[in-house]
Design a protein around this motif. Structure first.
Motif, PDB file in Angstrom:
ATOM      1  N   HIS A   1     -22.267  -8.739   3.043  1.00 35.05           N
ATOM      2  CA  HIS A   1     -22.760  -8.655   4.419  1.00 35.05           C
ATOM      3  C   HIS A   1     -21.953  -9.545   5.380  1.00 35.05           C
ATOM      4  CE1 HIS A   1     -26.920  -7.674   2.493  1.00 35.05           C
ATOM      5  NE2 HIS A   1     -26.148  -6.600   2.580  1.00 35.05           N
TER       6      HIS A   1
ATOM      7  N   ASN B   1     -26.182 -17.752  10.442  1.00 38.75           N
ATOM      8  CA  ASN B   1     -26.250 -16.428   9.831  1.00 38.75           C
ATOM      9  C   ASN B   1     -25.018 -16.137   8.978  1.00 38.75           C
ATOM     10  OD1 ASN B   1     -28.674 -16.028  11.141  1.00 38.75           O
ATOM     11  ND2 ASN B   1     -27.766 -14.871  12.843  1.00 38.75           N
ATOM     12  N   ILE B   2     -23.846 -16.530   9.483  1.00 37.25           N
ATOM     13  CA  ILE B   2     -22.598 -16.260   8.768  1.00 37.25           C
ATOM     14  C   ILE B   2     -22.494 -17.120   7.512  1.00 37.25           C
ATOM     15  CG2 ILE B   2     -20.083 -16.521   8.934  1.00 37.25           C
ATOM     16  CD1 ILE B   2     -20.369 -15.575  11.866  1.00 37.25           C
TER      17      ILE B   2
ATOM     18  N   GLU C   1     -20.116  -7.815   8.382  1.00 35.54           N
ATOM     19  CA  GLU C   1     -21.096  -7.321   9.348  1.00 35.54           C
ATOM     20  C   GLU C   1     -21.598  -8.444  10.248  1.00 35.54           C
ATOM     21  OE1 GLU C   1     -25.569  -5.275   9.414  1.00 35.54           O
ATOM     22  OE2 GLU C   1     -24.419  -5.367   7.545  1.00 35.54           O
ATOM     23  N   GLU C   2     -21.898  -9.602   9.664  1.00 38.99           N
ATOM     24  CA  GLU C   2     -22.371 -10.738  10.458  1.00 38.99           C
ATOM     25  C   GLU C   2     -21.269 -11.260  11.378  1.00 38.99           C
ATOM     26  OE1 GLU C   2     -25.280 -11.927  10.877  1.00 38.99           O
ATOM     27  OE2 GLU C   2     -26.368 -10.850   9.318  1.00 38.99           O
TER      28      GLU C   2
ATOM     29  N   HIS D   1     -25.320 -17.914  15.239  1.00 36.63           N
ATOM     30  CA  HIS D   1     -24.490 -17.048  14.393  1.00 36.63           C
ATOM     31  C   HIS D   1     -23.797 -17.829  13.282  1.00 36.63           C
ATOM     32  CE1 HIS D   1     -24.873 -13.170  16.462  1.00 36.63           C
ATOM     33  NE2 HIS D   1     -25.041 -13.885  17.567  1.00 36.63           N
TER      34      HIS D   1
ATOM     35  N   ALA E   1     -24.724 -15.662   4.806  1.00 34.46           N
ATOM     36  CA  ALA E   1     -24.594 -14.231   4.523  1.00 34.46           C
ATOM     37  C   ALA E   1     -24.085 -13.995   3.107  1.00 34.46           C
ATOM     38  CB  ALA E   1     -23.640 -13.583   5.525  1.00 34.46           C
TER      39      ALA E   1
END
Length: 291
Positions: free
Chosen positions: A148, A140-141, A151-152, A137, A144
């Motif tokens: 977004h 992903n963060i 949301e992440e 994560h 992002a």
């Protein structure tokens, strides 16, 4: 000593840090803040002071603190010891609304958030699985797009709660909470904090505290400083300011009445102390909008 850390959750409701190295930048302070906090220690040892209790801080242990809950992290002063942690502060009501579709995970989260017997820390987690979750994560963060990002972040917090619920079942949580409520630590520092919890709204006299605990004032002061890392007066001030912050946000009491309610009856002194430790006047703090 800065009591209130205000993390601008009004502007963005989640503040997440992964594997942050705080070895050379860490400050030992009493603090409380808007939002719920989750702390995961990866390297370093020390103690955590929260709810009149002292816990060992060791790698692999997770701590959580409720909104405006006074707490203090104290690292051991060992040569070459590093302090690396992951740190997540967020608005619990927002996460709770996202968990509506996951009732068992939501129930677990609400116990951490609202249960008065919550034990404040979780140990014995599967650290490999937890690291995999954090690393995935984190990537992903960090990548992002701004639109977004929230949301992440929320997806990560949902996944973290599910992981904790699975790794630390509710039945274990309930047993631990019951055991914690029955076995009360009797350390001197915790006795002092328990006494302050009852009397912080009154004028403070060290002699009265010493008489209640049946020890000399000098001995109590020295032992408390050694165990907690601060003076009794510093802890008392932090507790009073934390309560003042809570009352300013949750009650209709006038500001002068709030000063009296936390044991600071001199209005000018109360305003001076509040601004020193929070960074704004009581009036400014009261008018700052919340989520």
């Amino acid at each position: 000593m800065k009591v209130m850390n205000y993390l601008n959750l009004n502007q963005h409701p989640a503040h997440l840090q992964f594997y942050r190295n705080r070895t050379n930048a860490f400050a030992e302070i009493y603090h409380a803040h808007q939002g719920m906090e989750i702390l995961i220690v990866h390297e370093g040892t020390g103690t955590v002071v929260v709810e009149q209790q002292i816990f060992d801080l060791v790698p692999g242990r997770l701590f959580y603190f409720k909104p405006f809950q006074l707490h203090r992290i104290r690292m051991n002063e060992l040569a070459q010891q590093s302090y690396i942690r992951s740190f997540f502060v967020f608005e619990p009501a927002l996460l709770d609304s996202c968990l509506v579709a996951f009732p068992s995970t939501r129930e677990f989260f609400q116990k951490l958030w609202k249960d008065p017997l919550s034990i404040q820390n979780i140990s014995g987690l599967n650290t490999d699985a937890l690291h995999n979750l954090l690393h995935t994560h984190q990537q992903n963060i960090e990548h992002a797009k701004p639109e977004h990002l929230l949301e992440e972040q929320l997806f990560f917090l949902i996944s973290l709660m599910h992981h904790l619920k699975t790794s630390y079942p509710l039945t274990n949580y309930e047993r631990s909470a019951e055991r914690t409520s029955q076995v009360k630590s009797s350390s001197l520092a915790e006795k002092v904090m328990e006494w302050i919890e009852i009397h912080y709204m009154e004028p403070f006299e060290l002699s009265q505290l010493a008489q209640a605990i049946h020890l000399s004032p000098n001995h109590i002061s020295a032992v408390f400083k050694q165990m907690v890392g601060s003076s009794i007066i510093e802890y008392l001030t932090a507790r009073r300011i934390r309560q003042a912050c809570w009352l300013l946000k949750s009650s209709d009491l006038p500001i002068q009445g709030i000063g009296r309610a936390v044991g600071l009856g001199n209005f000018s002194y109360f305003c001076q102390m509040f601004k020193k430790h929070v960074g704004m006047t009581p009036y400014q703090f009261k008018k700052t909008p919340r989520m």
